[in-house]
Design an enzyme around this catalytic site. Structure first.
Site, PDB file in Angstrom:
ATOM      1  N   GLU A 181      -0.596   0.178  -9.067  1.00 33.11           N
ATOM      2  CA  GLU A 181      -0.924   0.946  -7.861  1.00 33.11           C
ATOM      3  C   GLU A 181      -1.752   2.188  -8.143  1.00 33.11           C
ATOM      4  O   GLU A 181      -1.426   3.292  -7.700  1.00 33.11           O
ATOM      5  CB  GLU A 181       0.363   1.307  -7.111  1.00 33.11           C
ATOM      6  CG  GLU A 181       1.165   0.084  -6.702  1.00 33.11           C
ATOM      7  CD  GLU A 181       2.489   0.427  -6.051  1.00 33.11           C
ATOM      8  OE1 GLU A 181       2.783   1.624  -5.885  1.00 33.11           O
ATOM      9  OE2 GLU A 181       3.229  -0.504  -5.704  1.00 33.11           O
TER      10      GLU A 181
ATOM     11  N   ASP B 250      -1.533  -4.302  -7.994  1.00 32.24           N
ATOM     12  CA  ASP B 250      -1.616  -3.434  -6.816  1.00 32.24           C
ATOM     13  C   ASP B 250      -1.238  -4.203  -5.563  1.00 32.24           C
ATOM     14  O   ASP B 250      -1.161  -5.437  -5.558  1.00 32.24           O
ATOM     15  CB  ASP B 250      -3.017  -2.839  -6.666  1.00 32.24           C
ATOM     16  CG  ASP B 250      -2.968  -1.378  -6.224  1.00 32.24           C
ATOM     17  OD1 ASP B 250      -2.175  -1.055  -5.320  1.00 32.24           O
ATOM     18  OD2 ASP B 250      -3.717  -0.558  -6.783  1.00 32.24           O
TER      19      ASP B 250
ATOM     20  N   GLU C 201       4.457 -10.226  -6.639  1.00 30.94           N
ATOM     21  CA  GLU C 201       5.641  -9.687  -5.950  1.00 30.94           C
ATOM     22  C   GLU C 201       5.754 -10.283  -4.554  1.00 30.94           C
ATOM     23  O   GLU C 201       5.962  -9.583  -3.567  1.00 30.94           O
ATOM     24  CB  GLU C 201       5.569  -8.155  -5.884  1.00 30.94           C
ATOM     25  CG  GLU C 201       5.442  -7.480  -7.236  1.00 30.94           C
ATOM     26  CD  GLU C 201       5.377  -5.972  -7.156  1.00 30.94           C
ATOM     27  OE1 GLU C 201       5.848  -5.398  -6.150  1.00 30.94           O
ATOM     28  OE2 GLU C 201       4.854  -5.346  -8.098  1.00 30.94           O
TER      29      GLU C 201
END
Length: 904
Positions: free
Chosen positions: A345, A391, A454
């Site tokens: 991120e 990200d 994720e």
């Protein structure tokens, strides 16, 4: 724990947690009043209590029924003002600290190893601002106090909120109590009523389904199929949780155990016990491990960024600490972890830093160089590990471009970045399947690996929604969406090396506590580790019930001649897909006694017997056999029998053929919903391939229960924007005279007030909007920008009409003083505006930059404009005038806005 922003803002990546399960209802057994609870001196029992299964306090005797103040200043009383039902409730006041509130002793009531359902109703006194109220359990074990959350919700003064959750007493206690607090609002007074705590029946032992296909085998030819977890989930290596992991997944990610705060909480003091458990479990069972994460702006101890004097660390000190940490962590698992999220991120366009970099402490100290060093150190520590930049929101075009450019810069410098990770925390409605396809396609030419790292899918579209149980309709919708998404993943399997779910089951998901406490079911296995429809959609879609899809037919008349007349432009195309690829699209309109269709079939292999089959159920009866109102219409590619039984025209197109038809619909009326389906028949010799819009089992010939639904609506307004480039200065240039005016003449709030005459222009770079507002009193007294006198522009460049916003969507607000507010904030750089006062109001002139590829002449974009008005200068918005969308939800849902045709 990780934290993120809202869905479409979508901030930090998710961290796993074992969240408390919410309970929808409690079983009534033996009810006793609070006075029946015994003294707090007794320890929690290990033996079952037949006499006391339930405690309820309703305060109807006018007393506090055993509740005690938690904090010396707290005042508790039975009050009529605090009654949810009956005559009395518990009034809580006099709080001075966040932990203050009422507490109720349950020491002798609770038994070790048992689970309890706890509910109460909460409300705030009149005039109170909305605040979070939490319900917790305090227990004392071996002399140490522990404070464990059950649930929390935002309470208001306008209605009662139900707090409901489950709590399992896992340890012997010398004292236990249930209490309420508002930690962030220390002086808040609140009401509590109808408190109930009761033992939940012992659960049936969980057994996983051993006889269903292993997910990892289903995708063995495509990519690794993985899950993130916490060490406690596999503490029993032979338990059902571990069995599920071993059966279905061939890649594991540690949810928290390898982050900096978990591995090096104090400088030079490393802890690997939990990380070792995960790696050891994986090694014993032949499961690959990916590391998450080395460098992140969150869950990194503060000492990393400061020197011994409390000042920001120098770049040299920061890099020395980074190298030491990476050497230790990566080196420990060298050869055992196949891939690392090296940086996580690092892009945040909203921070407005060069190259879109997040304004983290890493960046503030070292600039972009910290990213380079992280990859260099990680590669040196384990040259064989694949190194990723990871990200969220990589489906957003602007953020994706920043990531792409960063990787390119790193590659040009020889920095060993070898993969890009897409977190892919998505919702039930967005992003679109096409956006996810574009997300993966955008990085193909970099020659690096990609992974979905994720993945989970919230069943909600906004923070206000909440379900006590998982609605069947959403179960099916989620399954179909997962199926379509995995078709995209398989399309990119040559570069996509793993798809990792952020959790293995619906009990172990961070989405049960973020963004609010509520049930959520984002994964493939439910709370009891049983396969959901989402699982079967990937393994055997025939086991998934037919989803009732919904579409709308707009009012309009057509001439059936095979030409796409202007009247069709207000009808949104609906795609018919097979295995992730478009087979056809259709549009619908309606008029008195008729349903009109335009069906565009993508099929370049010509066979005159190819057909479009249309199914109608006028009363939407959804029956398993035909009724008198149910009809099937077949329209042949050859155009044979053009008037039997409905008028139609078949024409050749560049990609196949088009059917335009008008079908009898005797009961056609505004707001009517009919059963509806379309099936494409692709014939080759004696073989026929069928593709249906709704009934994927193709039972439409005799069964209407699998039909979709078509609502007959008025449809959006259509305006035209002609080409032109004005100067944005608040003056009305001559070029505006060639633009057609539209009026904000529909009232979302109020029935009169300020309105505007609006004109639009466009060029290859921007959309231009001129609003001439009539407003007799200009004010911005309210601190809420939406209640100030202002103009709002809603733009949906790809006309996807989504809820919530897609990456190309924006809400652009300009008040009469030319003060801007934009949602999402990352789009604020796209807006240029000017405002000038006039004798009867004000002018707003604005331009908005296109995102990605600009629209072409002849295309349609979603567009709307509204005027906000505080009529009497009291800081409250009195009227909202809008051009098209009267729902009042355009700020988050663009499905009902108008249409703007881009003209030459």
């Amino acid at each position: 724990m990780k934290r993120i922003k809202r869905f479409m803002a979508l901030g930090l990546a998710a961290a796993l947690m074992l969240s408390v399960a919410m309970v929808g209802s409690l079983t009534s057994r033996t009810q006793v009043h609070a006075e029946a609870a015994v003294s707090s001196e007794a320890e929690a029992s290990d033996e079952p209590s037949e006499a006391l299964d339930r405690i309820a306090t309703d305060f109807e005797d006018g007393t506090v029924q055993g509740w005690q103040p938690r904090g010396g200043s707290v005042l508790l009383s039975a009050s009529g003002d605090a009654a949810y039902s009956g005559e009395y409730g518990l009034k809580v006041e006099g709080r001075t600290q966040g932990w203050n509130g009422p507490t109720f002793n349950v020491t002798s009531f609770m038994q070790v190893g048992k689970t309890y359902g706890i509910t109460a109703w909460v409300r705030l006194p009149a005039g109170s601002s909305a605040s979070s109220v939490a319900m917790l359990v305090e227990r004392t074990t071996d002399g140490t106090a522990y404070y464990e959350s059950v649930t929390s919700k935002t309470a208001t003064d306008s209605g009662w909120v139900k707090l409901s959750g489950e709590y399992t007493l896992k340890n012997p206690v010398s004292n236990a109590g249930v209490y309420f607090e508002s930690f962030d609002n220390p002086t808040l007074s609140f009401y509590v009523d109808e408190f109930v705590i009761e033992r939940v029946p012992d659960p049936i032992p969980i057994e996983i389904e051993q006889d269903i296909p292993n997910l990892k085998d289903v995708f063995a030819d495509d990519f690794l199929l993985g899950a993130a977890l916490l060490a406690n989930e596999i503490a029993d290596a032979e338990g059902p949780d571990a069995q599920l992991v071993k059966k279905h997944f061939n890649s594991l990610t540690a949810g928290n155990e390898m982050k900096w705060d978990a591995t090096e909480p104090v400088e030079g003091q490393f802890t690997f016990a939990n990380a070792d458990k995960i790696v050891g479990f994986a090694e014993e069972n032949g499961i690959a491990v990916r590391g998450h994460t080395l460098i992140w702006h969150s869950q990194t101890p503060n000492w990393v960024f400061y020197d011994e004097n409390g000042n920001l660390a120098s770049k040299e000190l920061l890099f020395a600490r980074m190298k030491s940490h990476i050497d230790e962590v990566v080196g420990r698992y060298k050869g055992k972890i196949y891939a690392w999220d090296v940086v996580n991120e690092v892009i945040e366009p909203g921070d407005r830093k060069p190259n879109g970099l997040r304004n983290s402490l890493w960046y503030q100290i070292a600039g972009e160089e910290f990213i380079e060093k992280a990859f260099e150190y990680a590669h040196a520590a384990d040259p064989d590990a694949v190194l990723y930049i990871n990200d969220y929101n990589t489906h957003f075009t602007d953020k994706r471009q920043f990531i792409y450019d960063l990787i390119k810069r790193l590659q040009d410098k020889g920095i060993p970045v070898q993969g890009v990770g897409h977190q892919t925390h998505i919702g039930i409605a967005s992003p679109s399947i096409q956006e996810l396809d574009d997300m993966l396609a955008a990085f193909r030419d970099l020659g690096i690996e990609q992974q979905v790292t994720e993945l989970d899918m919230s069943v909600y579209t906004n923070d206000a929604e909440s379900y006590e149980s998982f609605p069947l309709e959403l179960q099916i919708k989620q399954a179909k969406r997962y199926q379509a998404i995995f078709e995209v993943f398989k399309k990119h399997a040559d570069q996509l090396t793993a798809v990792i779910f952020w959790g293995k089951d619906d009990l172990n998901t961070w989405l049960r506590t973020f963004p609010v406490d509520r049930n959520n079911w984002p994964l493939l296995f439910d709370e009891r580790l049983q396969a959901k429809y989402a699982y079967w959609a990937l393994v055997d879609p025939s086991k998934v019930p037919v989803e009732t899809q919904k579409a709308a037919a707009v009012a309009g008349t057509v001439k059936v001649d095979g030409n796409l007349d202007d009247t069709w432009k207000s009808a949104k195309p609906v795609t018919i897909q097979s295995e992730g690829s478009a087979v056809a699209s259709y549009r619908t309109q309606w008029s008195s006694g008729q349903l009109h269709l335009w069906v565009d079939v993508m099929d370049t292999t010509v066979n005159g017997n190819d057909a479009v089959e249309v199914f109608i159920d006028e009363n939407n009866g959804k029956t398993t056999s035909y009724e008198a109102d149910d009809m099937k219409y077949t329209f042949l590619r050859s155009g044979a029998n053009p008037h039997k039984p409905a008028e139609y025209k078949a024409v050749k197109s560049a990609t196949g053929y088009v059917i335009e038809a008008s079908i009898p619909l005797a009961s056609a009326a505004l707001a009517q919903t009919i059963g509806f389906d379309i099936r494409i028949a692709d014939r080759s010799g004696s073989d026929t391939a069928l593709t249906s819009w709704n009934d994927i089992h193709h039972k439409q010939d005799a069964d209407t229960s699998g039909f979709g639904e078509l609502e007959l609506i008025e449809g959006p307004r259509l305006a035209k924007a002609v080409s032109g480039t004005p100067v944005i200065d608040g003056d009305i240039d001559g070029i505006w005279t060639c633009a057609t005016a539209l009026t904000t003449d529909r009232w979302v709030q109020g029935t009169s007030g300020s309105s505007a005459k609006v004109r639009t222009l466009w060029d290859g770079n921007r959309l231009y909007v001129l609003a001439e507002v009539t407003d007799s009193l200009l004010t911005k007294r309210s601190a809420n920008v939406w209640e100030q006198d202002s103009v709002e522009i809603f733009l949906d460049q790809n006309n996807a009409r989504t809820n919530p916003y897609d990456a190309d969507d924006g809400q652009y607000r300009i008040n009469f003083d030319n003060e801007q507010s934009v949602s999402p904030g990352s789009s604020s750089g796209r807006l240029v505006s000017a405002a000038k006062l006039t004798d009867n109001g004000y002018i707003v002139e604005a331009s908005i930059a296109w995102t990605g590829t600009p629209p072409m002449a002849g295309s349609l974009i979603g567009f709307d404009v509204q005027v906000n008005n505080d009529q009497d200068d009291d800081g409250v918005r009195d009227s909202i005038a809008i051009w098209n969308d009267m729902t009042g939800m355009s700020w988050q849902n663009l499905s009902e806005i108008g249409l703007l045709e881009i003209m030459k």
